[in-house]
Write a protein that holds these residues in place. Structure first.
Motif, PDB file in Angstrom:
ATOM      1  N   ASP A 115      38.257  28.290  30.801  1.00 16.04           N
ATOM      2  CA  ASP A 115      39.411  28.043  30.729  1.00 16.04           C
ATOM      3  C   ASP A 115      39.922  28.985  31.916  1.00 16.04           C
ATOM      4  N   ALA A 168      42.954  29.050  32.604  1.00 15.63           N
ATOM      5  CA  ALA A 168      44.281  29.690  32.126  1.00 15.63           C
ATOM      6  C   ALA A 168      44.267  30.829  31.314  1.00 15.63           C
ATOM      7  N   THR A 169      43.349  31.100  30.882  1.00  9.74           N
ATOM      8  CA  THR A 169      43.288  32.037  29.676  1.00  9.74           C
ATOM      9  C   THR A 169      42.234  33.125  30.029  1.00  9.74           C
ATOM     10  N   ALA A 170      41.149  32.831  30.856  1.00  2.00           N
ATOM     11  CA  ALA A 170      40.282  33.834  30.929  1.00  2.00           C
ATOM     12  C   ALA A 170      40.089  35.315  31.602  1.00  2.00           C
ATOM     13  N   ALA A 171      39.673  36.265  30.929  1.00  2.66           N
ATOM     14  CA  ALA A 171      39.997  37.614  31.232  1.00  2.66           C
ATOM     15  C   ALA A 171      39.243  37.769  32.510  1.00  2.66           C
ATOM     16  N   GLY A 186      40.644  41.914  27.769  1.00  2.85           N
ATOM     17  CA  GLY A 186      41.061  40.620  27.389  1.00  2.85           C
ATOM     18  C   GLY A 186      39.589  39.981  27.011  1.00  2.85           C
ATOM     19  N   ASN A 187      39.880  38.691  26.708  1.00  9.46           N
ATOM     20  CA  ASN A 187      38.444  37.793  26.369  1.00  9.46           C
ATOM     21  C   ASN A 187      38.375  36.595  27.117  1.00  9.46           C
ATOM     22  N   GLY A 188      37.102  36.155  27.043  1.00  4.55           N
ATOM     23  CA  GLY A 188      36.936  34.830  27.845  1.00  4.55           C
ATOM     24  C   GLY A 188      36.558  35.026  29.341  1.00  4.55           C
ATOM     25  N   ARG A 204      48.378  32.578  37.225  1.00  7.08           N
ATOM     26  CA  ARG A 204      48.291  33.783  36.123  1.00  7.08           C
ATOM     27  C   ARG A 204      49.296  34.885  36.437  1.00  7.08           C
ATOM     28  N   ASP A 242      49.738  37.969  34.006  1.00  9.83           N
ATOM     29  CA  ASP A 242      48.496  38.150  33.240  1.00  9.83           C
ATOM     30  C   ASP A 242      47.144  37.830  34.075  1.00  9.83           C
ATOM     31  N   PRO A 249      43.622  37.785  35.777  1.00  8.40           N
ATOM     32  CA  PRO A 249      42.457  38.164  35.231  1.00  8.40           C
ATOM     33  C   PRO A 249      41.519  39.063  36.238  1.00  8.40           C
TER      34      PRO A 249
END
Length: 494
Positions: free
Chosen positions: A238, A240-243, A286-288, A329, A332, A334
């Motif tokens: 993802d 949109a959310t991966a660190a 973060g995570n991912g 992003r 936020d 990554p």
């Protein structure tokens, strides 16, 4: 070139371009004036998208078969409209020939796009001039992100559903929307009986590349361009959310038609390795993870391998891709990692030295070098340039295109890929990569090191002990790699 149409004349334009409008009084307005070449209508000939320019104008329309547009200024030129209608535009923008109008770029392109109704959006999505702007000379990712955020849900839905070829390739549009748009283009192309065999083969590879096993991370299609030899990019995980986001850049002989499925599976292997070591990531990061199989530029074959032109174009496209990730992003961002193989490393080095792109880490594998002379010239985190040279790789360390990034004095960390036990990973044993195409294979020391670097733990990789300059005493001598050139690679591509 472009464009894109709007208020004046559009509502009254019929099948053969005939303008039929009642007499109206002159009004002060901003108009987009259309010009269309005479093109026969028919089932196999899509109606062209109107071209146009924004003009602050005093507009008068009279009669049912002709129109004129008066604009403050001293120069004028006729504009031919398909059919029996004629139009004249006079203004500050001179036109040397009928239908010769200035194309919109940047934010103006986006504003014109969002002003179209669904029918014109549908035509725009099939107009090669519109696609050329969207895919080759697009607005900046920041402009796109700001424009997209200012649209309402209905406007976004209309754009995505009616102009998917445009929206699917605009950096700055959220990835879920780009995936939906590009999948629609993929399905449309596969179902098109008129599509040529080459395009069908290309789309078939992309379709196969999107297939994944149950429980494996989702894959999203974030770029799809079927022109020429094609371009595509598929994200595993993802975005949109991966660190930690890693972009993998391929080298020579890679094509969408030939290797997209295998290349995406390679990205999946890196994703799996990164996920395995993600617990070692620095606290608070973060995570991912997500990995992008980025075949976003035309790679060279034997007919043009000596040229850096494709690397320059690829560097521009890579910079736009990374800029799009940062725009989407914003607030936020990554950690961004570039992993580049062979000629792709030349492309990535050029991008990171251009001033238009930055990354948290760069790992080059089997690099033939570039005109970048020092890691200090790269917009990369301090101490975060890594070089992998496999045993018996004739390209690595060659410096064919300039400075070898693994040379003493460049400022990089040359990875020790001899294999063996990794004490940081419960005694797992990794094998030594061999040849030019073995770096990202499961079980190799190189894949493991790349994964550690991508989660911000480059401090855990082992550095090769160098004995003087590269190619000197103690360095393994390169032998021919039988997998470097294959019979199918000897055929030049378009």
């Amino acid at each position: 070139m472009l464009l894109i149409a709007a208020a004046l004349l559009t509502a009254s334009m019929h099948s053969f371009g005939v303008v039929e409008a009642p007499v109206v009084p002159a009004v002060q307005s901003v108009a987009v004036v259309h010009a269309v070449a005479e093109v026969p209508e028919g089932p196999s000939v899509p109606r062209p998208v109107m071209t146009g320019v924004h003009l602050a104008a005093s507009v008068s329309v009279a009669g049912t078969t002709s129109a004129s547009v008066s604009v403050a200024g001293t120069t004028s030129a006729p504009v031919s409209v398909a059919g029996t209608t004629s139009a004249r535009v006079s203004g500050t923008s001179s036109m040397s020939a009928p239908g010769d109008v200035t194309a919109d770029h940047g934010r103006a392109f986006l504003d014109d796009l969002s002003s179209l109704d669904r029918a014109d959006l549908f035509r725009a999505d099939r107009d090669r001039r519109v696609l050329a702007t969207a895919e080759d000379d697009p607005p900046t990712a920041a402009e796109v992100a700001a424009w997209w955020s200012g649209l309402d849900d209905d406007e976004r839905e209309a754009l995505t559903s009616c102009a998917p070829s445009v929206i699917g390739n605009l950096d700055g549009v959220p990835y879920a929307e780009r995936d939906r748009a590009n999948r629609a283009v993929l399905a449309r192309g596969l179902a098109d009986a008129a599509a040529g065999a080459a395009v069908k083969a290309m789309l078939g590879q992309v379709r196969d590349a999107l297939v994944h096993e149950v429980g494996a991370p989702d894959r999203s299609l974030i770029t799809l361009d079927t022109r020429g030899s094609g371009r595509a990019a598929i994200a595993v995980g993802d975005l949109a959310t991966a660190a930690d986001v890693t972009v993998v850049v391929p080298g020579m002989f890679f094509t969408v038609t030939g290797q997209m499925a295998d290349f995406t599976n390679t990205a999946n292997d890196l994703y799996t390795e990164q996920a395995t070591v993600a617990g070692l990531a620095a606290p608070g990061s973060g995570n991912g993870v997500a990995v992008v199989a980025w075949m976003g530029y035309r790679t060279p074959d034997l007919s043009n391998i000596m040229s850096l032109g494709l690397a320059k174009t690829g560097a521009d496209r890579l910079a736009r891709t990374v800029g799009g990730l940062r725009a989407v992003r914003a607030g936020d961002e990554p950690r961004v990692n570039i992993v580049a193989h062979s000629y792709g490393s030349t492309t990535a080095l050029m991008a990171l030295a251009s001033g238009r792109m930055r990354a948290d880490s760069l790992t080059v594998l089997g690099s033939p070098g570039s005109d970048v002379r020092s890691a200090a010239d790269l917009a990369v985190g301090s101490g975060q340039v890594f070089v992998g040279d496999a045993h018996s790789d004739p390209v690595a360390g060659s410096g064919y295109f300039g400075t070898d990034p693994g040379a003493a004095g460049f400022g990089s960390t040359v990875l020790d890929l001899t294999g063996g036990v990794d004490a940081q990973d419960a005694g797992d044993v990794f094998r030594r990569p061999v040849g030019h195409n073995d770096y990202l294979k499961p079980g190799t020391a190189s894949l493991h090191d790349v994964a550690l670097i991508a989660v911000g733990r480059g401090d855990l990789v082992r550095e090769q002990v160098r004995r003087g300059e590269r190619g000197g005493e103690g360095m393994p001598q390169a032998s021919p790699d039988m997998y470097l050139v294959r019979p199918q690679d000897l055929q030049p591509r378009d």
